[in-house]
Design a protein around this motif. Structure first.
Motif, short mmCIF file in Angstrom:
data_model
loop_
_atom_site.label_atom_id
_atom_site.label_comp_id
_atom_site.label_asym_id
_atom_site.label_seq_id
_atom_site.Cartn_x
_atom_site.Cartn_y
_atom_site.Cartn_z
N ASN A 1 -39.80 29.85 0.02
CA ASN A 1 -38.47 30.20 -0.49
C ASN A 1 -38.27 29.88 -1.97
OD1 ASN A 1 -37.80 31.11 2.08
ND2 ASN A 1 -37.07 29.08 2.67
N VAL A 2 -39.27 30.12 -2.79
CA VAL A 2 -39.13 29.90 -4.22
C VAL A 2 -38.63 31.20 -4.85
CG1 VAL A 2 -40.38 29.45 -6.36
CG2 VAL A 2 -40.94 28.18 -4.31
N PRO A 3 -37.59 31.11 -5.69
CA PRO A 3 -37.12 32.34 -6.32
C PRO A 3 -38.17 32.91 -7.27
CG PRO A 3 -35.95 30.42 -7.17
CD PRO A 3 -36.84 29.94 -6.06
N THR A 4 -38.11 34.20 -7.46
CA THR A 4 -39.00 34.84 -8.42
C THR A 4 -38.75 34.23 -9.80
OG1 THR A 4 -38.87 36.88 -7.17
CG2 THR A 4 -39.64 37.06 -9.44
N PRO A 5 -39.80 33.91 -10.52
CA PRO A 5 -39.57 33.28 -11.83
C PRO A 5 -38.92 34.24 -12.80
CG PRO A 5 -41.90 33.78 -11.52
CD PRO A 5 -41.22 34.06 -10.22
N ALA A 6 -38.07 33.69 -13.64
CA ALA A 6 -37.49 34.47 -14.73
C ALA A 6 -38.55 34.62 -15.81
CB ALA A 6 -36.27 33.75 -15.28
N ARG A 7 -38.48 35.67 -16.57
CA ARG A 7 -39.39 35.89 -17.70
C ARG A 7 -38.55 35.91 -18.97
NH1 ARG A 7 -44.18 36.99 -15.52
NH2 ARG A 7 -44.30 38.02 -13.51
N ILE A 8 -38.94 35.04 -19.90
CA ILE A 8 -38.24 34.94 -21.17
C ILE A 8 -39.22 35.24 -22.30
CG2 ILE A 8 -36.95 33.44 -22.73
CD1 ILE A 8 -36.12 31.76 -20.34
N PHE A 9 -38.83 36.15 -23.15
CA PHE A 9 -39.66 36.50 -24.31
C PHE A 9 -38.98 35.93 -25.55
CE2 PHE A 9 -40.33 39.54 -20.99
CZ PHE A 9 -41.69 39.77 -21.01
N THR A 10 -39.75 35.22 -26.37
CA THR A 10 -39.19 34.63 -27.59
C THR A 10 -39.90 35.18 -28.82
OG1 THR A 10 -40.68 32.73 -27.57
CG2 THR A 10 -38.62 32.49 -26.35
N VAL B 1 -39.63 29.53 -14.43
CA VAL B 1 -39.56 30.40 -15.60
C VAL B 1 -40.92 30.54 -16.27
CG1 VAL B 1 -38.86 28.54 -17.16
CG2 VAL B 1 -38.27 30.88 -17.73
N ILE B 2 -41.20 31.73 -16.75
CA ILE B 2 -42.37 32.00 -17.57
C ILE B 2 -41.83 32.36 -18.95
CG2 ILE B 2 -44.38 33.49 -17.94
CD1 ILE B 2 -44.29 34.02 -14.85
N MET C 1 -42.31 25.47 -15.16
CA MET C 1 -42.17 26.30 -16.36
C MET C 1 -43.58 26.58 -16.86
SD MET C 1 -40.13 25.34 -19.78
CE MET C 1 -40.80 25.76 -21.36
N HIS C 2 -43.84 27.84 -17.15
CA HIS C 2 -45.17 28.24 -17.64
C HIS C 2 -45.00 28.84 -19.03
CE1 HIS C 2 -49.25 29.89 -17.52
NE2 HIS C 2 -48.72 30.97 -18.07
#
Length: 165
Positions: A47-56, A116-117, A162-163
Motif C-alpha cells: 500500500n505505498v502510494p505511487t511516488p511523485a516526480r519532481i523536476f528541478t 518522491v523522485i 526520496m530518490h
C-alpha cells in the motif's frame, strides 16, 4: 531519512522488487557515512502510494556583471500546486546555487510521508552523495553549504523515501 522511520520503496512490480534487491545487495554498515547522514530505507512494503516526480532546474544569467540574476524552477505536473519559479537569493549567485536552491524549495513544502523522485543536476547529486560526508564533517562550509545543510535536515525528517536522479 532516519533509520527509525518506516520509509519504504514501492514493490508492486517485478521491476520494483529487482530494484529493491539491487539496492539491498550493496552492503552498507552503520559506519557508512551516508547511512550515518541519511539513515536506511525499508524495502518490504504494501500500500505505498505511487511516488511523485519532481523536476528541478536552475539558471544564472549575466554572470560576472552587475546585472547577474539566477532563478530556480520546479515542475511537479500540469496544474500542480507545487510548481514554482523562484528568484535565487545570495550571498553568491551561480547556476549551481540555482540548482541547489531548486531542490531545497522543491522539498521544503512537499509532504514528508509521500515517496518522491527528484530530478536534479549532477552538481547537486554529487554534493549530497559523493561529497556529503566531507561537507558534513566541516559543517557544510562549502559552496552553497547553507542550502545543502537545509536540504539534508529536511531529508532526515522524511518518513517516506526520496530518490535523487
Amino acid at each position: 531519512m532516519r533509520s527509525s522511520s518506516s520509509s519504504v520503496l514501492p514493490s508492486e512490480t517485478e521491476l520494483d522488487r529487482l530494484y529493491i534487491e539491487t539496492i539491498n545487495s550493496v552492503p552498507k554498515g552503520r559506519e557508512d557515512p551516508l547511512v550515518k547522514l541519511y539513515g536506511y530505507t525499508a524495502s518490504m512494503v504494501s500500500n505505498v502510494p505511487t511516488p511523485a516526480r519532481i523536476f528541478t532546474a536552475g539558471i544564472c544569467m549575466n554572470q560576472s556583471t552587475s546585472f547577474m540574476k539566477a532563478g530556480s524552477g520546479i515542475f511537479c505536473g500540469t496544474r500542480s500546486i507545487h510548481n514554482k519559479s523562484i528568484r535565487v537569493p545570495g550571498p553568491s549567485i551561480s547556476e549551481d546555487r540555482a540548482h541547489a536552491y531548486a531542490l531545497w524549495r522543491a522539498i521544503l513544502d512537499f509532504p514528508l510521508d509521500r515517496p518522491v523522485i527528484v530530478y536534479t543536476s549532477s552538481y547537486v547529486l554529487h554534493a549530497l552523495t559523493t561529497y556529503a560526508d566531507r561537507n558534513c564533517r566541516v559543517n557544510w562550509s562549502c559552496a552553497n553549504g547553507d542550502i545543502f545543510k537545509n536540504i539534508v535536515a529536511k531529508i532526515q525528517l522524511r518518513t517516506a523515501w526520496m530518490h535523487l536522479s
